[in-house]
Scaffold this motif. Sequence first.
Motif, short mmCIF file in Angstrom:
data_model
loop_
_atom_site.label_atom_id
_atom_site.label_comp_id
_atom_site.label_asym_id
_atom_site.label_seq_id
_atom_site.Cartn_x
_atom_site.Cartn_y
_atom_site.Cartn_z
N GLN A 156 -5.95 6.83 -0.16
CA GLN A 156 -4.65 6.28 0.53
C GLN A 156 -5.11 6.59 2.09
O GLN A 156 -4.60 5.73 2.80
N ALA A 157 -5.78 7.29 2.50
CA ALA A 157 -6.11 7.68 3.90
C ALA A 157 -6.84 6.35 4.42
O ALA A 157 -6.69 6.33 5.32
N ALA A 158 -7.99 6.18 3.69
CA ALA A 158 -8.83 4.98 4.12
C ALA A 158 -7.89 3.73 4.36
O ALA A 158 -8.04 2.98 5.29
N LEU A 159 -7.04 3.36 3.51
CA LEU A 159 -6.14 2.31 3.32
C LEU A 159 -5.35 2.49 4.46
O LEU A 159 -5.10 1.35 5.63
N ILE A 160 -4.61 3.71 4.96
CA ILE A 160 -3.78 3.80 6.11
C ILE A 160 -4.60 3.37 7.30
O ILE A 160 -4.05 2.79 8.28
N ALA A 161 -5.74 3.89 7.44
CA ALA A 161 -6.45 3.93 8.50
C ALA A 161 -6.91 2.45 8.90
O ALA A 161 -6.85 2.22 10.11
N GLY A 162 -7.13 1.31 7.93
CA GLY A 162 -7.27 0.10 7.99
C GLY A 162 -6.07 -0.29 8.49
O GLY A 162 -6.21 -1.57 9.25
N LEU A 163 -4.83 -0.09 7.83
CA LEU A 163 -3.61 -0.58 8.24
C LEU A 163 -3.29 -0.76 9.57
O LEU A 163 -2.94 -1.65 10.17
N PHE A 164 -3.36 0.56 9.92
CA PHE A 164 -2.74 0.95 11.42
C PHE A 164 -3.91 0.47 12.48
O PHE A 164 -3.54 0.34 13.54
#
Length: 373
Positions: free
Chosen positions: A78-86
Amino acid sequence: MTSREPTLSVVVPIYNEENVLPLLVQRLRPVLDGLGEPYEVVAVDDGSSDATPAILVGMRRGWPQLRVIRLRRNSGHQAALIAGLFRARGGYVASIDADLQDPPEVLVEMLRLARDEGLDIVYGVRADRSTDTRFKRFTAGLYYRLVRRLVGNSVPAQAGDFRLLSRATVEALRELPERRPVLRLVVPWLGFPSGEVSYVREARAAGSTKYSLSRMFRLATDSITSFSAAPLRVATWLGAGGMLLCVVMVVFAVVMYFRDSTVTGWASLYVAVLFLGAVQLLCLGLLGEYVARIYAAVQGRPAYFIGSDTADLVDESSPATGTPPAPDPPERDDDHTTTAPAARNAAERPAATPAGGTSEGQASHNGGVRAVR
């Protein structure tokens, strides 16, 4: 759209996926090239310990649209996904896992539906999960029934992290104060116009799953405790039920005392002690989950730290001379992560094992489209 603002950004969280990366490129690149529009693929390396970083650097040499972000340590899916989205720049931002269980070809349908219907969110819904194990299907069904009961029917059933978001939706996510949001629940909660694209979930293309039973349990716990206070209410009702039972047992004991029938019995006492102890421990455990989340929020630690981003190397180079500027001190990004120039330069070192492919083979998929306002 300018060259710095692609139409579509595809975020791919990656952790120890050296075996599946060449297959991912073979499936994903022809789909995106066929759009005929500017795009970027944001590969977020979540602190991989195998050859994944070297393979990504090698792939980037032959695929300029590939952008590699490396996290300093393994921070979780989830943290990696959020990093990419932002950090994505596209007008639309899609997310997909690297294991190819979610077919990349569906991205075209998602983008078309979002444009035709004016939708901000398009979910990829798994219409067929026969490739998953029976245990996986059972636990997934239990998870979605539970969260839909707690949060509401706004959470699509059988919709994971395969989705398409508009730029407005991504910016709304950035405004939320949560540092570790569960996107499967937060995205529907925003209330943006949404639709669904159904598809057949495929078997993992290569490698092994990184979502162990403990991580699935952690996701379920985070989903419940981060989005609903219902478990605390359950603890309250359990405490009230235990108190009522104690009152009944006290009345029964007094009546038996006056009837001279107070024969000592270990069974009733043993059961009562076990029951009350279990209720108390359960209530303390539920309360502890919420206290732990409050403690983490007070600490204010970021969910992830950016080690390097290949887009920064392009941005910092001089257009006139092609020479990079003098090194600058670490900068603070708007997503509260630190990017060090030394780490960014290390990401561009020649890789020992270049890999990747651009073959035109694509797998077929079955499904349908549904728009929801």
